[in-house]
Design a protein around this motif. Structure first.
Motif, PDB file in Angstrom:
ATOM      1  N   GLN A 170       0.831  -1.204   0.000  1.00  0.00           N
ATOM      2  CA  GLN A 170       0.000   0.000   0.000  1.00  0.00           C
ATOM      3  C   GLN A 170       0.865   1.253   0.000  1.00  0.00           C
ATOM      4  O   GLN A 170       0.530   2.255  -0.645  1.00  0.00           O
ATOM      5  N   SER A 171       2.001   1.199   0.706  1.00  0.00           N
ATOM      6  CA  SER A 171       2.918   2.333   0.695  1.00  0.00           C
ATOM      7  C   SER A 171       3.453   2.580  -0.713  1.00  0.00           C
ATOM      8  O   SER A 171       3.541   3.722  -1.172  1.00  0.00           O
ATOM      9  N   GLU A 172       3.789   1.472  -1.394  1.00  0.00           N
ATOM     10  CA  GLU A 172       4.272   1.607  -2.771  1.00  0.00           C
ATOM     11  C   GLU A 172       3.173   2.144  -3.684  1.00  0.00           C
ATOM     12  O   GLU A 172       3.434   2.957  -4.583  1.00  0.00           O
ATOM     13  N   LEU A 173       1.929   1.688  -3.438  1.00  0.00           N
ATOM     14  CA  LEU A 173       0.811   2.180  -4.243  1.00  0.00           C
ATOM     15  C   LEU A 173       0.586   3.673  -4.010  1.00  0.00           C
ATOM     16  O   LEU A 173       0.292   4.420  -4.947  1.00  0.00           O
ATOM     17  N   ASN A 174       0.722   4.110  -2.757  1.00  0.00           N
ATOM     18  CA  ASN A 174       0.564   5.532  -2.454  1.00  0.00           C
ATOM     19  C   ASN A 174       1.638   6.360  -3.165  1.00  0.00           C
ATOM     20  O   ASN A 174       1.357   7.444  -3.692  1.00  0.00           O
ATOM     21  N   GLN A 175       2.867   5.831  -3.177  1.00  0.00           N
ATOM     22  CA  GLN A 175       3.932   6.533  -3.883  1.00  0.00           C
ATOM     23  C   GLN A 175       3.647   6.584  -5.388  1.00  0.00           C
ATOM     24  O   GLN A 175       3.877   7.601  -6.044  1.00  0.00           O
ATOM     25  N   ALA A 176       3.137   5.447  -5.912  1.00  0.00           N
ATOM     26  CA  ALA A 176       2.813   5.407  -7.334  1.00  0.00           C
ATOM     27  C   ALA A 176       1.691   6.385  -7.661  1.00  0.00           C
ATOM     28  O   ALA A 176       1.720   7.064  -8.696  1.00  0.00           O
ATOM     29  N   ALA A 177       0.680   6.453  -6.767  1.00  0.00           N
ATOM     30  CA  ALA A 177      -0.430   7.380  -6.994  1.00  0.00           C
ATOM     31  C   ALA A 177       0.068   8.823  -6.988  1.00  0.00           C
ATOM     32  O   ALA A 177      -0.355   9.643  -7.816  1.00  0.00           O
ATOM     33  N   ALA A 178       0.970   9.118  -6.048  1.00  0.00           N
ATOM     34  CA  ALA A 178       1.530  10.474  -6.001  1.00  0.00           C
ATOM     35  C   ALA A 178       2.309  10.784  -7.280  1.00  0.00           C
ATOM     36  O   ALA A 178       2.257  11.912  -7.805  1.00  0.00           O
ATOM     37  N   TYR A 179       3.020   9.767  -7.800  1.00  0.00           N
ATOM     38  CA  TYR A 179       3.781   9.978  -9.037  1.00  0.00           C
ATOM     39  C   TYR A 179       2.844  10.232 -10.213  1.00  0.00           C
ATOM     40  O   TYR A 179       3.075  11.132 -11.029  1.00  0.00           O
ATOM     41  N   VAL A 180       1.769   9.444 -10.317  1.00  0.00           N
ATOM     42  CA  VAL A 180       0.803   9.641 -11.402  1.00  0.00           C
ATOM     43  C   VAL A 180       0.193  11.033 -11.312  1.00  0.00           C
ATOM     44  O   VAL A 180       0.042  11.732 -12.328  1.00  0.00           O
ATOM     45  N   GLN A 181      -0.151  11.450 -10.093  1.00  0.00           N
ATOM     46  CA  GLN A 181      -0.731  12.786  -9.928  1.00  0.00           C
ATOM     47  C   GLN A 181       0.250  13.883 -10.335  1.00  0.00           C
ATOM     48  O   GLN A 181      -0.150  14.921 -10.863  1.00  0.00           O
ATOM     49  N   SER A 182       1.545  13.623 -10.118  1.00  0.00           N
ATOM     50  CA  SER A 182       2.546  14.628 -10.501  1.00  0.00           C
ATOM     51  C   SER A 182       2.656  14.777 -12.020  1.00  0.00           C
ATOM     52  O   SER A 182       3.142  15.807 -12.511  1.00  0.00           O
ATOM     53  N   LEU A 183       2.226  13.755 -12.771  1.00  0.00           N
ATOM     54  CA  LEU A 183       2.290  13.812 -14.234  1.00  0.00           C
ATOM     55  C   LEU A 183       1.096  14.534 -14.851  1.00  0.00           C
ATOM     56  O   LEU A 183       1.125  14.878 -16.030  1.00  0.00           O
ATOM     57  N   ILE A 184       0.036  14.707 -14.048  1.00  0.00           N
ATOM     58  CA  ILE A 184      -1.177  15.346 -14.579  1.00  0.00           C
ATOM     59  C   ILE A 184      -0.907  16.836 -14.780  1.00  0.00           C
ATOM     60  O   ILE A 184      -0.402  17.517 -13.885  1.00  0.00           O
ATOM     61  N   PRO A 185      -1.224  17.380 -15.955  1.00  0.00           N
ATOM     62  CA  PRO A 185      -0.967  18.804 -16.217  1.00  0.00           C
ATOM     63  C   PRO A 185      -1.895  19.685 -15.387  1.00  0.00           C
ATOM     64  O   PRO A 185      -2.957  19.235 -14.935  1.00  0.00           O
ATOM     65  N   PRO A 186      -1.512  20.936 -15.180  1.00  0.00           N
ATOM     66  CA  PRO A 186      -2.376  21.849 -14.425  1.00  0.00           C
ATOM     67  C   PRO A 186      -3.622  22.208 -15.236  1.00  0.00           C
ATOM     68  O   PRO A 186      -3.664  22.009 -16.444  1.00  0.00           O
ATOM     69  N   PRO A 187      -4.660  22.710 -14.566  1.00  0.00           N
ATOM     70  CA  PRO A 187      -5.871  23.121 -15.296  1.00  0.00           C
ATOM     71  C   PRO A 187      -5.529  24.151 -16.381  1.00  0.00           C
ATOM     72  O   PRO A 187      -4.586  24.928 -16.254  1.00  0.00           O
ATOM     73  N   LEU A 188      -6.322  24.143 -17.447  1.00  0.00           N
ATOM     74  CA  LEU A 188      -6.105  25.029 -18.587  1.00  0.00           C
ATOM     75  C   LEU A 188      -7.175  26.101 -18.573  1.00  0.00           C
ATOM     76  O   LEU A 188      -8.349  25.829 -18.294  1.00  0.00           O
TER      77      LEU A 188
END
Length: 677
Positions: A437-455
């Motif tokens: 679950q810790s690894e999944l949380n890190q992965a989720a944070a990484y995916v969120q970091s790839l999402i572009p900001p609102p346009l």
């Protein structure tokens, strides 16, 4: 399987709405010689139960139509329902479901994913316990019939409570001669702790407060032990109707009482093992439950220390007989010397052992006897041939060896061994789960970091990404191909976990970097064709994904788009009905060379486009029904008409429909608004 199961073919009713799970369970159970009937919901379970009368029910907790908890409660109402063991299937960390399962009447549970060895052990234990309970009931019924015809002691006592008459059966049942009892108080042969009960009943007769009575007390045997007697007594009336004495009968019910104890100790052990969550919680409760069920006063648990292969006292339990008790057995550090010889003998004996007063000869064991203990029962804790520890229980009174109880305690020792190993395995699984679950949380944070900001601007984009507990494979992006063309896409990898996330991130990077060979990123169908050739299932570990890819031309106000098995996007314009842009296609990676079609539509100023993954609407509601795509469209239409600036109200409404704050799949939603120039 044990000899018990080998000599009898159990019928198991499997209830699970997942076809794959039913197939797996059928395979496991049939390999073990079981007959299996499987159904997919609770209502079918009730019908199958009435038709087939299974030996056991293996019941999934969460199902449509009728969930496992309701079904379990309904089974209790059916003929023999309370005596049929129910093994519930629940989530690994879903303690609320486990508590709810026991409240509904389940006897035990297994967690998903199901481990065949654990399933086999629990199934075997529940079946054998159920059949043993039935055997005890049958045996007790037969025994009651025998007891009703046993020879009984006939007695008479005078107003002072002294014995005036006894028939010869008295000698046979107690070992005392008639001469040793005549003209002595009958109460002196009653166990000290039962004097109050005996005296109260006799007094009620002598005072004419009742004409007759029936009660159970412990009676002294001449060799020093105590047995149980059922007393029936009534008042003797003189010529003037005054009470001149009491007559009655004594029936030896010692074996029946011991049968009850044996049954109770099995039930108490099973109950504790079913209710506790950890080993540290189980040990003191087990000692207390077993001691109290047997009516014994002291118990100890010793476990093997695997680091140096030595025994250590893990837990002890002592029942004080009264407030003035002076029992010298104290903490485990003190009574180690008292018990060490007994423990050593049990460990090397390697099977249940009964030590009564006359068998305790060596000095260390006699020192334990000095603490007031006259009888000791002990047994090893085994997991197969592996010895994990020993348990022993002691009582102040001498008691004759009970072979039936020894056999039962031997079975309990094996049951405890399996329980200890299972709990250790579960604790290890939980540790691994927490790590994952810790690894999944890190992965989720990484995916969120790839999402572009609102346009913002003539084209504005809002989005929400809420990872599920398990982390799915959602990812989305948008970027300008040039000053006039905006590329927008969202993908959803099948499955959950790190593997799905890695694939979604890989696809995201490939599209974002435009690194697909011979691909025109202005043409959505070309992008999907390129992805389908690169990310085939047989090359990517049988993983596939859906994707929607679109390119909007700001000058022509046209949208080109293609879909690889993805849910239809929703196009909304002012007060007009929301329109799904349906595309029939297959997910990426399922078939090489599959041609993906491209579509085009005009986008009017003031329109909005809703792009999302299936985790937004494939939601299990509290009533057990899955929320539909059409119902989701209706909610989006209401939201669109309100012309709100934030996506939060839409998310909160969907969260309310789901009935909980978290989702089983990633929640990904984009709103693309096309403003007037």
């Amino acid at each position: 399987m044990s000899q018990t199961l080998e000599s009898r073919i159990p019928l198991i009713l499997v209830v699970d709405d997942d076809r794959s799970t039913r197939m797996i369970l059928r395979l496991i159970l049939e390999q073990d010689g079981c007959e299996v009937v499987d159904v997919e919901n609770g209502q079918q379970c009730l019908n199958a139960y009435l038709a087939r009368k299974p030996d056991m029910v293996l019941l999934d907790a969460k199902m449509p139509v009728m969930d496992g908890f309701t079904c379990c409660a309904e089974l209790q109402k059916l003929p023999l329902g309370t005596s049929t063991p129910i093994l519930m299937i629940a989530g690994l960390e879903d303690q609320a479901s486990v508590d709810k399962a026991f409240a509904a009447g389940a006897m035990d549970y297994v967690t998903k994913p199901i481990h065949p060895p654990i399933l086999r052990r629990r199934l075997r234990h529940l079946l054998e316990a159920s059949w043993a309970e039935q055997a005890v009931r049958d045996s007790e019924a037969r025994y009651r019939s025998v007891v009703d015809h046993l020879k009984e002691v006939i007695f008479q006592i005078n107003q002072e409570g002294n014995v005036t008459f006894l028939n010869p059966i008295w000698c046979e049942l107690t070992g005392f001669s008639q001469q040793e009892a005549i003209n002595h108080p009958l109460g002196q042969f009653v166990h000290p702790e039962d004097h109050q009960t005996f005296n109260k009943q006799i007094e009620q007769l002598l005072l004419n407060h009742q004409s007759e009575c029936r009660f159970d007390v412990r009676f002294l045997h001449k060799e020093g032990s105590f047995g149980w007697m059922e007393i029936y007594a009534c008042a003797i009336l003189g010529p003037d109707d005054r009470i001149v004495g009491i007559s009655g009968s004594l029936a030896d019910i010692t074996e029946r009482k011991y049968q009850e104890q044996r049954f109770n100790v099995e039930q108490a052990t099973t109950r504790v093992l079913a209710e506790v969550a950890t080993l540290s919680e189980a040990f003191p409760r087990l000692l207390q439950a077993i001691s109290q069920s047997l009516g014994w006063e002291y118990g100890e648990l010793w476990l093997i220390d695997e680091s140096n292969y030595s025994l250590r006292c893990a837990e002890s339990w002592l029942a004080l007989r009264n407030k003035t008790s002076t029992v010298s057995v104290e903490s485990s550090s003190v009574h180690f010397a008292l018990a060490a010889s007994i423990i050593d003998r049990i460990w090397h004996y390697n099977r249940p052992l009964w030590l009564s007063d006359y068998e305790m000869q060596d000095a260390q064991v006699r020192s334990f006897q000095q603490a007031g203990m006259a009888t000791t029962l002990s047994f090893p804790i085994l997991e197969g041939y592996n010895r994990l520890g020993v348990m022993f229980f002691s009582k102040y009174e001498p008691q004759a060896k009970d072979p039936s109880l020894l056999n039962i305690m031997g079975s309990i020792g094996a049951q405890l061994g399996e329980f200890i190993m299972r709990k250790k395995a579960e604790e290890e699984v939980q540790r691994q789960h927490a790590k994952l679950q810790s690894e999944l949380n890190q992965a989720a944070a990484y995916v969120q970091s790839l999402i572009p900001p609102p346009l913002s601007g003539l084209i504005s984009i809002q989005h929400q990404f809420i990872p599920s507990n398990q982390l799915g494979g959602d990812a989305f992006d948008y970027y300008w191909l040039d000053t006039d063309h905006l590329a927008i896409y969202l993908l959803d990898v099948a499955g959950h976990g790190i593997r799905s996330t890695l694939l979604s991130v890989s696809v995201l990077n490939v599209v974002r970097s435009q690194s697909l060979l011979d691909t025109d990123f202005y043409q959505p169908s070309s992008v999907l064709d390129g992805l389908n050739e690169v990310f085939q299932m047989n090359e990517q570990g049988d993983d596939y994904f859906t994707i929607w890819y679109g390119v909007y031309n700001c000058k022509t106000q046209k949208l080109k788009y293609a879909s690889g098995g993805h849910p239809a996007v929703l196009l909304a314009f002012e007060q007009h009905p929301v329109k799904p842009l349906e595309v029939k296609s297959i997910p990426i990676g399922m078939m090489t060379g599959f041609p993906y079609d491209q579509y085009e539509c005009d986008i009017q100023a003031g329109s909005s486009l809703y792009l999302f993954s299936d985790g937004v609407y494939e939601i299990m509601q509290p009533n057990g029904e899955v929320w539909t795509f059409d119902e989701f469209i209706s909610i989006v239409s209401e939201y669109q008409h309100q012309q709100l600036d934030s996506l939060d109200p839409l998310f909160q409404q969907i969260q309310h429909i789901a009935g909980h704050k978290s989702f089983d799949d990633d929640y990904s939603l984009m709103k693309i608004s096309f403003d007037a120039a």
